[in-house]
Motif scaffolding. Structure first.
Motif, short mmCIF file in Angstrom:
data_model
loop_
_atom_site.label_atom_id
_atom_site.label_comp_id
_atom_site.label_asym_id
_atom_site.label_seq_id
_atom_site.Cartn_x
_atom_site.Cartn_y
_atom_site.Cartn_z
N ALA A 1 34.75 -6.51 -12.98
CA ALA A 1 34.47 -4.97 -12.47
C ALA A 1 35.63 -4.39 -13.10
O ALA A 1 36.60 -3.76 -12.30
CB ALA A 1 34.35 -4.97 -11.15
N TYR A 2 35.37 -4.00 -14.42
CA TYR A 2 36.61 -3.02 -15.09
C TYR A 2 36.07 -1.53 -14.52
O TYR A 2 35.02 -1.30 -14.30
CB TYR A 2 36.09 -3.10 -16.43
N GLY A 3 37.06 -0.66 -14.79
CA GLY A 3 36.90 0.66 -14.26
C GLY A 3 35.88 1.66 -15.15
O GLY A 3 35.04 2.31 -14.51
N ASP A 4 35.57 1.08 -16.32
CA ASP A 4 34.49 1.57 -17.21
C ASP A 4 33.20 0.92 -17.04
O ASP A 4 32.48 1.00 -18.16
CB ASP A 4 35.11 2.20 -18.78
N ASP A 5 33.07 0.30 -15.99
CA ASP A 5 31.97 -0.69 -16.07
C ASP A 5 30.50 -0.04 -16.29
O ASP A 5 30.28 0.76 -15.28
CB ASP A 5 31.98 -1.54 -14.90
N ALA A 6 29.76 -0.39 -17.25
CA ALA A 6 28.24 0.15 -17.45
C ALA A 6 27.41 -0.41 -16.35
O ALA A 6 26.54 0.88 -15.94
CB ALA A 6 28.00 -0.16 -18.83
N THR A 7 27.51 -1.28 -15.71
CA THR A 7 26.67 -1.96 -14.65
C THR A 7 26.76 -0.93 -13.50
O THR A 7 25.65 -0.33 -12.90
CB THR A 7 26.85 -3.32 -14.27
N HIS A 8 27.89 -0.44 -13.08
CA HIS A 8 28.21 0.20 -11.82
C HIS A 8 27.63 1.76 -12.21
O HIS A 8 27.21 2.24 -11.28
CB HIS A 8 29.66 0.38 -11.56
N ALA A 9 28.08 2.09 -13.48
CA ALA A 9 27.69 3.39 -13.62
C ALA A 9 26.37 3.71 -13.66
O ALA A 9 25.67 4.74 -13.36
CB ALA A 9 28.43 3.92 -15.09
N GLU A 10 25.31 2.41 -14.31
CA GLU A 10 24.03 2.51 -14.36
C GLU A 10 23.27 2.35 -12.82
O GLU A 10 22.31 3.42 -12.67
CB GLU A 10 23.34 1.56 -15.07
N LEU A 11 23.91 1.64 -11.94
CA LEU A 11 23.32 1.74 -10.62
C LEU A 11 23.56 3.14 -10.09
O LEU A 11 22.86 3.61 -9.47
CB LEU A 11 24.14 0.68 -10.10
N VAL A 12 24.82 3.87 -10.07
CA VAL A 12 25.14 4.85 -9.55
C VAL A 12 24.16 5.85 -9.94
O VAL A 12 23.73 6.83 -9.29
CB VAL A 12 26.58 5.42 -9.51
N GLU A 13 23.92 6.08 -11.34
CA GLU A 13 22.71 7.10 -11.94
C GLU A 13 21.57 6.85 -11.25
O GLU A 13 20.96 7.64 -11.06
CB GLU A 13 23.12 6.80 -13.35
N ALA A 14 21.16 5.60 -11.29
CA ALA A 14 19.85 5.45 -10.81
C ALA A 14 19.72 5.77 -9.36
O ALA A 14 18.61 6.23 -9.14
CB ALA A 14 19.38 3.86 -10.79
N ILE A 15 20.83 5.39 -8.60
CA ILE A 15 20.52 6.06 -7.17
C ILE A 15 20.78 7.36 -7.18
O ILE A 15 19.69 8.14 -6.42
CB ILE A 15 21.57 5.37 -6.38
N ASN A 16 21.60 8.04 -7.67
CA ASN A 16 21.60 9.63 -7.90
C ASN A 16 20.39 10.50 -8.44
O ASN A 16 20.08 11.53 -8.02
CB ASN A 16 22.75 10.12 -8.89
N ASP A 17 19.63 9.56 -9.51
CA ASP A 17 18.42 10.03 -9.98
C ASP A 17 17.29 10.00 -8.88
O ASP A 17 16.21 10.82 -9.06
CB ASP A 17 18.08 9.34 -11.26
N LEU A 18 17.37 9.45 -7.76
CA LEU A 18 16.34 9.57 -6.81
C LEU A 18 16.27 10.70 -6.07
O LEU A 18 17.51 11.26 -6.01
CB LEU A 18 16.80 8.23 -5.78
N ASN A 19 15.14 11.29 -5.62
CA ASN A 19 15.26 12.54 -4.78
C ASN A 19 15.64 12.25 -3.57
O ASN A 19 15.93 11.06 -3.02
CB ASN A 19 13.78 13.33 -4.76
N TRP A 20 15.92 13.32 -2.65
CA TRP A 20 16.53 13.11 -1.38
C TRP A 20 15.53 12.13 -0.44
O TRP A 20 16.18 11.49 0.11
CB TRP A 20 16.58 14.58 -0.70
N ASP A 21 14.34 12.32 -0.46
CA ASP A 21 13.49 11.47 0.31
C ASP A 21 13.55 10.00 -0.02
O ASP A 21 13.51 9.14 0.59
CB ASP A 21 12.05 11.89 0.17
N GLU A 22 13.66 9.65 -1.39
CA GLU A 22 13.75 8.21 -1.89
C GLU A 22 15.04 7.69 -1.56
O GLU A 22 15.21 6.70 -1.33
CB GLU A 22 13.55 8.53 -3.55
N GLN A 23 16.10 8.62 -1.51
CA GLN A 23 17.65 8.07 -1.39
C GLN A 23 17.50 7.78 0.15
O GLN A 23 17.86 6.68 0.66
CB GLN A 23 18.65 8.96 -1.34
N CYS A 24 16.92 8.45 1.15
CA CYS A 24 16.72 8.12 2.64
C CYS A 24 15.89 6.89 2.49
O CYS A 24 16.44 6.13 3.70
CB CYS A 24 16.14 9.27 3.35
#
Length: 142
Positions: free
Chosen positions: A53-76
């Motif tokens: 788990a390096y600081g510039d880890d693409a896996t983490h970044a992609e996971l965060v981006e996918a969750i952030n791309d969900l709308n409010w309802d989907e996140q809930c």
């Protein structure tokens, strides 16, 4: 699944959930960094550093981006699904879990979820509680 059950079903696109699940599994599999200044050629070392788990880890970044791309309802819905997967609620308590997720929603959902160890397993267990298997969808993303 009959019409009476659809109110108790997470209203989130299963392809999005599958993608998040795959990324969460990859993120969960990572280990702490052993050698911070990794200077070797990745192809020579068979890309072993992707398991750390390096600081510039693409896996983490992609996971965060996918969750952030969900709308409010989907996140809930995703948070409630994770809670069911980890046993905080059961499938029959879906509306209660969802209400609590909605009440506690912040702009930090991705940080919250990625901070949960075994996130991928909890998502999978949550889906399983609703008799949902996304293995076919997962296969399409591999």
């Amino acid at each position: 699944m009959d019409d009476a059950e659809t109110d108790d079903f997470p209203a989130i696109d299963l392809e999005k959930v599958a993608f998040i699940l795959l990324k969460a599994r990859a993120f969960d599999a990572q280990e702490d960094v052993v050698e911070p200044d990794y200077g070797s050629n990745a192809s020579d070392d068979q890309f072993r550093e992707v398991l750390e788990a390096y600081g510039d880890d693409a896996t983490h970044a992609e996971l965060v981006e996918a969750i952030n791309d969900l709308n409010w309802d989907e996140q809930c819905h995703l948070v409630a699904l994770v809670w069911i997967g980890r046993g905080s609620f059961d499938a029959e308590q879906w509306q209660e879990a969802l209400a609590e997720a909605e009440d506690g929603h912040t702009n930090h959902t991705a940080e919250y979820l990625t901070g949960i160890p075994m996130l991928g397993e909890y998502i999978e267990e949550g889906l399983s509680a609703f008799d949902i298997s996304i293995s076919d969808i997962e296969a399409a993303h591999l």
